[in-house]
Design a protein around this motif. Structure first.
Motif, short mmCIF file in Angstrom:
data_model
loop_
_atom_site.label_atom_id
_atom_site.label_comp_id
_atom_site.label_asym_id
_atom_site.label_seq_id
_atom_site.Cartn_x
_atom_site.Cartn_y
_atom_site.Cartn_z
N ASP A 1 0.85 -1.18 0.00
CA ASP A 1 0.00 0.00 0.00
C ASP A 1 0.89 1.23 0.00
O ASP A 1 1.96 1.22 0.61
CB ASP A 1 -0.85 0.01 1.27
CG ASP A 1 -2.28 0.44 1.05
OD1 ASP A 1 -2.55 1.10 0.03
OD2 ASP A 1 -3.11 0.14 1.90
N GLU B 1 -1.03 -4.36 -8.89
CA GLU B 1 -2.32 -4.20 -8.20
C GLU B 1 -2.23 -3.41 -6.90
O GLU B 1 -3.24 -3.09 -6.27
CB GLU B 1 -2.92 -5.58 -7.90
CG GLU B 1 -2.24 -6.35 -6.77
CD GLU B 1 -0.83 -6.91 -7.06
OE1 GLU B 1 -0.17 -7.36 -6.11
OE2 GLU B 1 -0.40 -6.90 -8.24
N PRO C 1 -2.42 -0.71 -4.31
CA PRO C 1 -3.11 0.57 -4.32
C PRO C 1 -2.18 1.72 -3.94
O PRO C 1 -1.34 1.59 -3.05
CB PRO C 1 -4.22 0.41 -3.27
CG PRO C 1 -3.86 -0.78 -2.47
CD PRO C 1 -2.88 -1.60 -3.24
N THR D 1 -5.39 5.10 -7.16
CA THR D 1 -4.86 4.51 -8.39
C THR D 1 -4.09 3.25 -8.00
O THR D 1 -4.21 2.78 -6.87
CB THR D 1 -4.00 5.54 -9.17
OG1 THR D 1 -3.65 4.98 -10.44
CG2 THR D 1 -2.76 5.94 -8.40
N THR D 2 -3.32 2.71 -8.90
CA THR D 2 -2.49 1.54 -8.63
C THR D 2 -1.10 1.77 -9.23
O THR D 2 -0.92 2.66 -10.07
CB THR D 2 -3.07 0.26 -9.26
OG1 THR D 2 -3.08 0.43 -10.68
CG2 THR D 2 -4.47 -0.05 -8.74
#
Length: 129
Positions: A70, A98, A100, A113-114
């Motif tokens: 993250d 993937e 975040p 977004t990623t």
């Protein structure tokens, strides 16, 4: 997410930005769940400075982790500020597409977004063969 936001906001206050006045804070969560924070550190020779995202990643690696799950980046701007190209590549080195990424302002605006969306054509070890 508030843990990451709180860490990014707090470390942003420690940013060393005497030339631009543009303070940035970043926090990443390692695979262990631990949060690491970093701020931008400017240098009078601008290219030699360090971005907040790079500082947070360096703190994570220094603690023995090599995977992030993250990301949260905050700046005092009218709209959420995207990561620079170098930091996008650094994030991709330590997190999957993937993962975040939240880009935020001090006032509370957020953009989700990623890593893959930030860096769709990432350079990786597969090109080194």
């Amino acid at each position: 997410m508030s843990e990451l936001r709180d860490a990014a906001l707090a470390v942003r206050e420690n940013a060393h930005a005497p030339y631009s006045g543009f303070k940035v804070g970043a926090a990443v969560r390692g695979a262990s769940g631990r949060v690491y924070a970093g701020c931008n550190v400017e240098n009078v020779a601008y290219p030699e400075g360090t971005c907040a995202e790079a500082g947070a990643i360096a703190a994570m690696v220094a603690a023995g982790e090599t995977a992030l799950t993250d990301v949260y980046v905050v700046a005092d701007a009218p709209a959420p500020v995207p990561c620079c190209g170098g930091c996008r590549q650094k994030l991709a080195e330590f997190g999957g597409g993937e993962v975040p990424v939240t880009l935020a302002t001090v006032a509370g605006a957020e953009q989700a977004t990623t890593i893959a969306a930030l860096l769709p054509g990432k350079f990786d070890a597969g090109f080194m063969a």
